[in-house]
Scaffold this motif. Sequence first.
Motif, PDB file in Angstrom:
ATOM      1  N   THR A  48      25.023  21.785   8.488  1.00  0.00           N
ATOM      2  CA  THR A  48      24.254  22.893   7.921  1.00  0.00           C
ATOM      3  C   THR A  48      24.265  22.847   6.403  1.00  0.00           C
ATOM      4  OG1 THR A  48      24.816  24.231   9.839  1.00  0.00           O
ATOM      5  CG2 THR A  48      24.000  25.397   7.907  1.00  0.00           C
ATOM      6  N   PHE A  49      25.418  22.595   5.825  1.00  0.00           N
ATOM      7  CA  PHE A  49      25.521  22.562   4.368  1.00  0.00           C
ATOM      8  C   PHE A  49      24.625  21.478   3.783  1.00  0.00           C
ATOM      9  CE2 PHE A  49      27.388  21.264   0.342  1.00  0.00           C
ATOM     10  CZ  PHE A  49      27.545  22.494  -0.289  1.00  0.00           C
ATOM     11  N   LEU A  50      24.697  20.275   4.344  1.00  0.00           N
ATOM     12  CA  LEU A  50      23.892  19.178   3.817  1.00  0.00           C
ATOM     13  C   LEU A  50      22.401  19.367   4.081  1.00  0.00           C
ATOM     14  CD1 LEU A  50      26.177  16.131   4.686  1.00  0.00           C
ATOM     15  CD2 LEU A  50      25.868  17.243   2.467  1.00  0.00           C
ATOM     16  N   ALA A  51      22.062  19.969   5.216  1.00  0.00           N
ATOM     17  CA  ALA A  51      20.649  20.187   5.534  1.00  0.00           C
ATOM     18  C   ALA A  51      20.036  21.254   4.629  1.00  0.00           C
ATOM     19  CB  ALA A  51      20.497  20.598   6.997  1.00  0.00           C
ATOM     20  N   GLU A  52      20.806  22.242   4.263  1.00  0.00           N
ATOM     21  CA  GLU A  52      20.280  23.350   3.465  1.00  0.00           C
ATOM     22  C   GLU A  52      20.324  23.067   1.965  1.00  0.00           C
ATOM     23  OE1 GLU A  52      18.718  26.040   4.565  1.00  0.00           O
ATOM     24  OE2 GLU A  52      18.939  25.196   6.555  1.00  0.00           O
ATOM     25  N   TRP A  53      21.147  22.132   1.551  1.00  0.00           N
ATOM     26  CA  TRP A  53      21.324  21.889   0.123  1.00  0.00           C
ATOM     27  C   TRP A  53      20.025  21.379  -0.492  1.00  0.00           C
ATOM     28  CZ3 TRP A  53      24.932  23.423  -3.046  1.00  0.00           C
ATOM     29  CH2 TRP A  53      24.987  22.880  -4.320  1.00  0.00           C
ATOM     30  N   GLY A  54      19.468  22.146  -1.405  1.00  0.00           N
ATOM     31  CA  GLY A  54      18.291  21.724  -2.150  1.00  0.00           C
ATOM     32  C   GLY A  54      16.968  21.914  -1.442  1.00  0.00           C
ATOM     33  N   ASP A  55      16.929  22.630  -0.311  1.00  0.00           N
ATOM     34  CA  ASP A  55      15.634  22.832   0.340  1.00  0.00           C
ATOM     35  C   ASP A  55      14.907  24.022  -0.289  1.00  0.00           C
ATOM     36  OD1 ASP A  55      16.970  24.986   1.434  1.00  0.00           O
ATOM     37  OD2 ASP A  55      16.317  24.623   3.473  1.00  0.00           O
ATOM     38  N   ARG A  56      13.675  24.242   0.137  1.00  0.00           N
ATOM     39  CA  ARG A  56      12.848  25.285  -0.488  1.00  0.00           C
ATOM     40  C   ARG A  56      13.419  26.683  -0.311  1.00  0.00           C
ATOM     41  NH1 ARG A  56       7.068  23.879   1.747  1.00  0.00           N
ATOM     42  NH2 ARG A  56       8.244  22.530   3.108  1.00  0.00           N
ATOM     43  N   SER A  57      14.025  26.951   0.838  1.00  0.00           N
ATOM     44  CA  SER A  57      14.585  28.295   1.035  1.00  0.00           C
ATOM     45  C   SER A  57      15.751  28.553   0.075  1.00  0.00           C
ATOM     46  CB  SER A  57      15.032  28.487   2.487  1.00  0.00           C
ATOM     47  OG  SER A  57      16.091  27.621   2.808  1.00  0.00           O
ATOM     48  N   GLN A  58      16.492  27.519  -0.263  1.00  0.00           N
ATOM     49  CA  GLN A  58      17.580  27.703  -1.227  1.00  0.00           C
ATOM     50  C   GLN A  58      17.024  28.005  -2.613  1.00  0.00           C
ATOM     51  OE1 GLN A  58      20.134  24.360  -2.129  1.00  0.00           O
ATOM     52  NE2 GLN A  58      21.883  25.726  -2.327  1.00  0.00           N
ATOM     53  N   PHE A  59      15.965  27.301  -3.001  1.00  0.00           N
ATOM     54  CA  PHE A  59      15.354  27.588  -4.293  1.00  0.00           C
ATOM     55  C   PHE A  59      14.770  28.996  -4.331  1.00  0.00           C
ATOM     56  CE2 PHE A  59      14.963  22.827  -4.563  1.00  0.00           C
ATOM     57  CZ  PHE A  59      15.950  22.701  -5.522  1.00  0.00           C
ATOM     58  N   ALA A  60      14.169  29.436  -3.227  1.00  0.00           N
ATOM     59  CA  ALA A  60      13.644  30.801  -3.159  1.00  0.00           C
ATOM     60  C   ALA A  60      14.781  31.816  -3.271  1.00  0.00           C
ATOM     61  CB  ALA A  60      12.874  31.000  -1.860  1.00  0.00           C
ATOM     62  N   THR A  61      15.903  31.518  -2.660  1.00  0.00           N
ATOM     63  CA  THR A  61      17.057  32.403  -2.744  1.00  0.00           C
ATOM     64  C   THR A  61      17.604  32.451  -4.167  1.00  0.00           C
ATOM     65  OG1 THR A  61      17.604  31.837  -0.462  1.00  0.00           O
ATOM     66  CG2 THR A  61      19.320  32.909  -1.741  1.00  0.00           C
TER      67      THR A  61
END
Length: 127
Positions: A48-61
């Motif tokens: 989960t950590f690696l999949a979420e790191w740097g994706d669009r939802s993280q930038f939106a957050t």
Amino acid sequence: MEAAHEEINKANEDDVEKGVVNSTPPIRRRIWLLRLLPAVVLQAFTLTFLAEWGDRSQFATIILAAREDPYGVTIGGTIGHALCTALAVIGGQLIAQKISVKNVTLLGGLVFLLFSFTALLHSPDSE
């Protein structure tokens, strides 16, 4: 693994009976983190950590946290991600009961191949 633990503990007990002091703690105390967190927990966290790191939802957050209360964004993001993951796990378990894992893997691979061929045929500039 249990047999190995038993042999190590028996060897430690034999050393104590013989008066040999072993400064190395028993293996059960040395791997307390692995006993506390099963391997699946560590695998799920890493995935989960690696999949979420740097994706669009993280930038939106990140943008939302810059504009709003960061603690509220943290709590909301954590709850949202937990619910989304729970739905994925429950859905995956229900699908696995009806369809074999091999078929799901093949279907997923075919879908991604379809996406890649579609991306090759359509340029980003065309609509």
